[in-house]
Write an enzyme that holds these catalytic residues in place. Structure first.
Site, short mmCIF file in Angstrom:
data_model
loop_
_atom_site.label_atom_id
_atom_site.label_comp_id
_atom_site.label_asym_id
_atom_site.label_seq_id
_atom_site.Cartn_x
_atom_site.Cartn_y
_atom_site.Cartn_z
N SER A 94 0.89 -1.13 -0.16
CA SER A 94 0.05 -0.09 0.02
C SER A 94 1.00 1.23 0.15
CB SER A 94 -0.91 0.12 1.22
OG SER A 94 -1.85 -0.97 1.15
N LYS A 169 -7.24 1.63 -2.65
CA LYS A 169 -6.67 1.28 -1.19
C LYS A 169 -6.82 2.26 -0.28
CE LYS A 169 -5.15 -1.38 2.23
NZ LYS A 169 -3.78 -2.00 2.05
N LYS A 237 0.50 5.23 8.51
CA LYS A 237 1.22 5.51 7.08
C LYS A 237 0.11 5.64 5.99
CE LYS A 237 2.33 2.30 4.61
NZ LYS A 237 1.66 1.60 3.48
#
Length: 288
Positions: A94, A169, A237
């Protein structure tokens, strides 16, 4: 197929094992003591991403963050150094949708193909081959690689060209983050009101509050078991990617700003390696 796998983390290792079980030849990088089961199952260790690429038709990446992918692909002794003509690079990490397009362009200039294929489903989904996978890439390349994705996941959607998977995502992590915070707040109020949190979770499962997050992470909160799972530091993150994307597109994310601050508090307590359901502790265990 001859597959290379780079990134044997909590999710990467079981994904690699599923590819082995499906009969593929597997070359892996950064093998640790805990990965000996992969070698015993037939995987071969490589000393660098370059060596992985030299031995593979398909190279799968499952790495923590954008710089890790850049280093593995375009860095010294990286995948590009050993990429074979016509090989396919699949990034299931990701990372930034913008950087994804740049890395993909580098792979294509070197004669390869590229698909971004970030996943959702956590360790359980990885282990069971039941991940949700968001695909970005050309239709022809995605179609050719589909049998590999079907080994790793159940809900697989081609979202568009390269970068579309990563953008999807980001959307996923926004919704998951907000929902975990909502479940944490709700179950905390239940406990504060003298209601059994486990019973509250069961009661809510039959109504509009029902969700996969309530089912799985709600149970983690009730049990106070916060082994990952999906680590708080990695979700934070991802929220950084979400906030950057929102700024780029001129969209406000007030809810995610709150969740990001909650995760920052957790990181300040050195909870970064705990499952993201541990956000519950910030509210329910005020003395922690």
């Amino acid at each position: 197929m001859r597959i290379g796998f780079i990134g044997l983390g909590v999710m990467g290792a079981p994904m690699a094992l599923n590819l082995l079980k499906a009969g593929h030849t597997l070359t892996v990088h950064r093998v640790r003591e805990r990965h000996q089961g992969l070698l015993e199952a037939g995987a071969v260790a490589a000393d660098s991403p370059q060596e992985v690429a030299e031995k593979s038709q398909v190279i799968v990446l499952m790495l923590p963050d954008t710089p890790d992918v850049e280093k593995a692909v375009i860095g010294a002794d990286g995948v590009l150094s050993g990429l074979q003509e016509g090989s396919l690079v699949i990034d299931m990490s990701s990372i930034s949708p913008v950087v994804t397009k740049d890395v993909a362009a580098s792979v294509r200039r070197a004669g390869g193909e590229y698909i971004d294929a970030p996943v959702s489903g956590g360790e359980a989904g990885a282990r069971e081959g039941a991940l949700t996978i968001f695909l970005g890439g050309s239709e022809a390349v995605v179609e050719e690689a589909m049998p590999l994705f079907q080994t790793l996941g159940k809900n697989i959607t081609h979202m568009g060209e390269v970068g579309a998977g990563q953008a999807t995502k980001v959307v996923n992590q926004i919704i998951v983050g907000l929902t975990i915070e909502a479940v944490a707040e709700g179950l905390s109020v239940a406990e504060a009101s003298g209601i059994d949190a486990g019973k509250a979770r069961e009661a809510l499962s039959g109504g509009f509050a029902s969700s996969r997050i309530l089912e799985m992470h709600g149970q983690r909160m009730v049990n106070r078991t916060f082994d990952p799972g999906f680590r708080i530091r990695l979700h934070r993150k991802d929220l950084g990617l979400a906030l950057a994307a929102a700024e780029h597109h001129g969209v406000e994310l007030p809810g995610i700003e709150v969740v990001a601050r909650q995760m920052d508090k957790a990181l300040a307590k050195d909870w970064g390696e705990l499952d993201h359901a541990a956000l519950f502790r910030l509210i329910a265990e005020r003395d922690v």
